[in-house]
Scaffold this motif. Structure first.
Motif, PDB file in Angstrom:
ATOM      1  N   ILE A   2       1.991   9.519  -5.527  1.00 45.15           N
ATOM      2  CA  ILE A   2       2.489  10.847  -5.150  1.00 45.15           C
ATOM      3  C   ILE A   2       3.561  11.316  -6.111  1.00 45.15           C
ATOM      4  O   ILE A   2       3.572  12.490  -6.550  1.00 45.15           O
ATOM      5  CB  ILE A   2       3.031  10.805  -3.711  1.00 45.15           C
ATOM      6  CG1 ILE A   2       1.881  10.610  -2.722  1.00 45.15           C
ATOM      7  CG2 ILE A   2       3.794  12.083  -3.370  1.00 45.15           C
ATOM      8  CD1 ILE A   2       2.329  10.358  -1.297  1.00 45.15           C
ATOM      9  N   SER A   3       4.496  10.431  -6.462  1.00 44.38           N
ATOM     10  CA  SER A   3       5.558  10.813  -7.398  1.00 44.38           C
ATOM     11  C   SER A   3       4.985  11.181  -8.757  1.00 44.38           C
ATOM     12  O   SER A   3       5.455  12.126  -9.406  1.00 44.38           O
ATOM     13  CB  SER A   3       6.576   9.676  -7.511  1.00 44.38           C
ATOM     14  OG  SER A   3       5.950   8.507  -8.010  1.00 44.38           O
ATOM     15  N   GLU A   4       3.935  10.456  -9.192  1.00 42.03           N
ATOM     16  CA  GLU A   4       3.302  10.780 -10.483  1.00 42.03           C
ATOM     17  C   GLU A   4       2.647  12.159 -10.438  1.00 42.03           C
ATOM     18  O   GLU A   4       2.752  12.949 -11.380  1.00 42.03           O
ATOM     19  CB  GLU A   4       2.270   9.704 -10.829  1.00 42.03           C
ATOM     20  CG  GLU A   4       1.621   9.899 -12.199  1.00 42.03           C
ATOM     21  CD  GLU A   4       0.642   8.796 -12.515  1.00 42.03           C
ATOM     22  OE1 GLU A   4       0.001   8.864 -13.581  1.00 42.03           O
ATOM     23  OE2 GLU A   4       0.517   7.861 -11.689  1.00 42.03           O
ATOM     24  N   ARG A   5       1.986  12.481  -9.325  1.00 41.07           N
ATOM     25  CA  ARG A   5       1.361  13.799  -9.183  1.00 41.07           C
ATOM     26  C   ARG A   5       2.415  14.905  -9.130  1.00 41.07           C
ATOM     27  O   ARG A   5       2.198  16.010  -9.654  1.00 41.07           O
ATOM     28  CB  ARG A   5       0.506  13.839  -7.916  1.00 41.07           C
ATOM     29  CG  ARG A   5      -0.740  12.958  -8.003  1.00 41.07           C
ATOM     30  CD  ARG A   5      -1.460  12.887  -6.661  1.00 41.07           C
ATOM     31  NE  ARG A   5      -1.933  14.189  -6.238  1.00 41.07           N
ATOM     32  CZ  ARG A   5      -3.101  14.734  -6.598  1.00 41.07           C
ATOM     33  NH1 ARG A   5      -3.927  14.040  -7.387  1.00 41.07           N
ATOM     34  NH2 ARG A   5      -3.454  15.934  -6.179  1.00 41.07           N
ATOM     35  N   THR A  65       0.829  -1.210   0.000  1.00 43.74           N
ATOM     36  CA  THR A  65       0.000   0.000   0.000  1.00 43.74           C
ATOM     37  C   THR A  65       0.861   1.257   0.000  1.00 43.74           C
ATOM     38  O   THR A  65       0.593   2.224  -0.742  1.00 43.74           O
ATOM     39  CB  THR A  65      -0.924  -0.009   1.226  1.00 43.74           C
ATOM     40  OG1 THR A  65      -1.713  -1.199   1.216  1.00 43.74           O
ATOM     41  CG2 THR A  65      -1.853   1.193   1.210  1.00 43.74           C
ATOM     42  N   ILE A  66       1.913   1.255   0.836  1.00 41.61           N
ATOM     43  CA  ILE A  66       2.804   2.412   0.897  1.00 41.61           C
ATOM     44  C   ILE A  66       3.497   2.634  -0.437  1.00 41.61           C
ATOM     45  O   ILE A  66       3.631   3.769  -0.912  1.00 41.61           O
ATOM     46  CB  ILE A  66       3.824   2.217   2.030  1.00 41.61           C
ATOM     47  CG1 ILE A  66       3.119   2.241   3.389  1.00 41.61           C
ATOM     48  CG2 ILE A  66       4.909   3.290   1.986  1.00 41.61           C
ATOM     49  CD1 ILE A  66       4.010   1.853   4.549  1.00 41.61           C
ATOM     50  N   THR A  67       3.935   1.548  -1.067  1.00 43.42           N
ATOM     51  CA  THR A  67       4.598   1.660  -2.366  1.00 43.42           C
ATOM     52  C   THR A  67       3.660   2.246  -3.418  1.00 43.42           C
ATOM     53  O   THR A  67       4.044   3.108  -4.217  1.00 43.42           O
ATOM     54  CB  THR A  67       5.110   0.292  -2.813  1.00 43.42           C
ATOM     55  OG1 THR A  67       5.967  -0.256  -1.806  1.00 43.42           O
ATOM     56  CG2 THR A  67       5.886   0.394  -4.114  1.00 43.42           C
ATOM     57  N   GLY A  68       2.388   1.773  -3.403  1.00 43.97           N
ATOM     58  CA  GLY A  68       1.404   2.316  -4.346  1.00 43.97           C
ATOM     59  C   GLY A  68       1.146   3.795  -4.100  1.00 43.97           C
ATOM     60  O   GLY A  68       1.064   4.591  -5.054  1.00 43.97           O
ATOM     61  N   LYS A  70       0.946  18.613  -9.922  1.00 39.82           N
ATOM     62  CA  LYS A  70      -0.263  18.754  -9.113  1.00 39.82           C
ATOM     63  C   LYS A  70       0.113  18.951  -7.651  1.00 39.82           C
ATOM     64  O   LYS A  70       1.101  18.418  -7.179  1.00 39.82           O
ATOM     65  CB  LYS A  70      -1.146  17.516  -9.269  1.00 39.82           C
ATOM     66  CG  LYS A  70      -1.665  17.316 -10.683  1.00 39.82           C
ATOM     67  CD  LYS A  70      -2.543  16.071 -10.754  1.00 39.82           C
ATOM     68  CE  LYS A  70      -3.062  15.853 -12.175  1.00 39.82           C
ATOM     69  NZ  LYS A  70      -3.918  14.658 -12.268  1.00 39.82           N
ATOM     70  N   GLY A  71      -0.749  19.713  -6.938  1.00 41.04           N
ATOM     71  CA  GLY A  71      -0.497  19.956  -5.533  1.00 41.04           C
ATOM     72  C   GLY A  71       0.524  21.062  -5.311  1.00 41.04           C
ATOM     73  O   GLY A  71       1.130  21.598  -6.255  1.00 41.04           O
ATOM     74  N   THR A  72       0.716  21.411  -4.050  1.00 40.27           N
ATOM     75  CA  THR A  72       1.627  22.508  -3.711  1.00 40.27           C
ATOM     76  C   THR A  72       3.071  22.163  -4.044  1.00 40.27           C
ATOM     77  O   THR A  72       3.798  22.958  -4.665  1.00 40.27           O
ATOM     78  CB  THR A  72       1.502  22.823  -2.207  1.00 40.27           C
ATOM     79  OG1 THR A  72       0.138  23.130  -1.896  1.00 40.27           O
ATOM     80  CG2 THR A  72       2.380  24.011  -1.831  1.00 40.27           C
TER      81      THR A  72
END
Length: 346
Positions: free
Chosen positions: A163-166, A155-158, A171-173
């Motif tokens: 997050i890395s893709e965003r 789950t953490i890896t996913g 995307k995001g701050t």
């Protein structure tokens, strides 16, 4: 024939004797390993699950083998009681509040019973005592925990991949900081402002350090106020005198206020003079009458002096006054001469 048979008999006897010796040594060896020929005491404990423990497995205390498992039997509804033979020599080291747990000699080795704990205040264990047990995590529980950890890791890896893709997509701050040059410039400006603020804080701390060093300078007013008890006492006395003066001024102001209140009242002479207009008019007329009376009195005295009957009286009085003045002047001159004579002699 007899010689050959004798040789054969001797050889058979030698082999039989060697076999007996080997058998006795093996029995003694196995008995020594199983503590068969050593005096021991019997203690027991109860487990919910013996995890494959067998009769003959070893019992350990502080990393030392002290006995073996004597018997395993069901106890109560679903528990198992394990009876152990323990060397009598180690009895004094094991306390009645010690505990027993099932462990392994190695990662995949045989099961053993490990005795641990106990306090010196407790009595040594006795023959027939029952020790408390402590359950360990078995292999199934470890595998279940490992599976849960694997699921959590997946789950953490996913999540990290998402997050890395965003971040890559901006995307995001954080993603905006990585991709937007304007935000990056603003962030640099903020860092520069923070650096300037930190420099100001450093300068302020230096100024504060210099100020505190001045406070510790011998002979300065601040140092005397902080360290010299005499100066502090004088300052304290001055403050007390100032407080008394303030109280006196307050009392004076209250008295003046009371006096001004009396000035406005009509039950005293000053209040009547200041507030009663009729009385003031009467007083003014009285003063005018007195002035007129005194003027008329002067005129009457001049008229009396011109009267031939009283002219001699006034002349004698004037003559006596002139004579008294002359005598007073002569006495004053004599006193001055007497004062000058001692000064000339010196």
């Amino acid at each position: 024939m007899n010689t050959a048979e004798n040789k054969r008999s001797i050889m058979v006897g030698i082999f039989v004797l060697a076999a007996i010796i080997i058998f006795v040594v093996g029995v003694l060896t196995l008995g020594g390993q199983q503590k068969r020929f050593i005096e021991s005491i019997s203690v027991s404990t109860v487990f919910d699950d013996v995890e494959g423990l067998k009769v003959g497995n070893n019992v350990w205390f502080s990393g030392v083998k002290i006995g073996t498992v004597k018997a395993i039997e069901f106890y109560g509804e679903s528990q198992v009681r394990v009876r152990m033979n323990i060397d009598q020599e180690t009895q004094k080291y094991i306390r009645q509040n010690s505990k027993a747990r099932i462990s392994s000699e190695s990662l995949i080795g045989n099961k053993i019973i490990e005795i641990f704990g106990g306090t010196p205040a407790a009595q040594p264990v006795q023959d027939g005592n029952m020790l408390a047990s402590e359950a360990n995590l078995n292999t199934d529980d470890i595998m279940k925990t490992l599976q849960e950890n694997n699921k959590n890791l997946a789950t953490i890896t996913g999540n990290f991949s998402e997050i890395s893709e965003r971040l890559v997509q901006g995307k995001g701050t954080v993603g905006s900081l990585l991709t937007d040059s304007t935000l990056a410039q603003d962030f640099k400006s903020m860092v520069a402002s923070l650096e300037s603020t930190s420099q100001n804080a450093v300068r302020a701390s230096r100024d504060l350090s210099r100020f505190t060093s001045k406070l510790n300078t011998q002979g300065s007013l601040a140092n005397e106020l902080l360290t010299d008890t005499t100066v502090f006492n004088q300052l304290e006395q001055s403050m007390a005198q100032l407080e008394q003066a303030t109280q006196s001024a307050t009392q004076m102001a209250q008295n003046l206020e009371q006096a001004s209140g009396k000035f406005n009242a009509e039950n005293n002479a000053v209040g009547v003079l200041l507030n009663d207009q009729q009385f003031a008019n009467q007083l003014q007329r009285t003063m005018q009458n007195l002035e007129t009376s005194s003027r008329k009195f002067d005129e009457n005295m001049e008229a009396l002096q011109s009267n031939f009957l009283l002219r001699g009286f006034f002349r004698r009085r004037d003559k006596e006054q002139r004579k008294a003045a002359e005598e007073a002047q002569e006495q004053q001159q004599q006193l001055q001469e007497q004062d000058q004579q001692p000064a000339n002699q010196n």
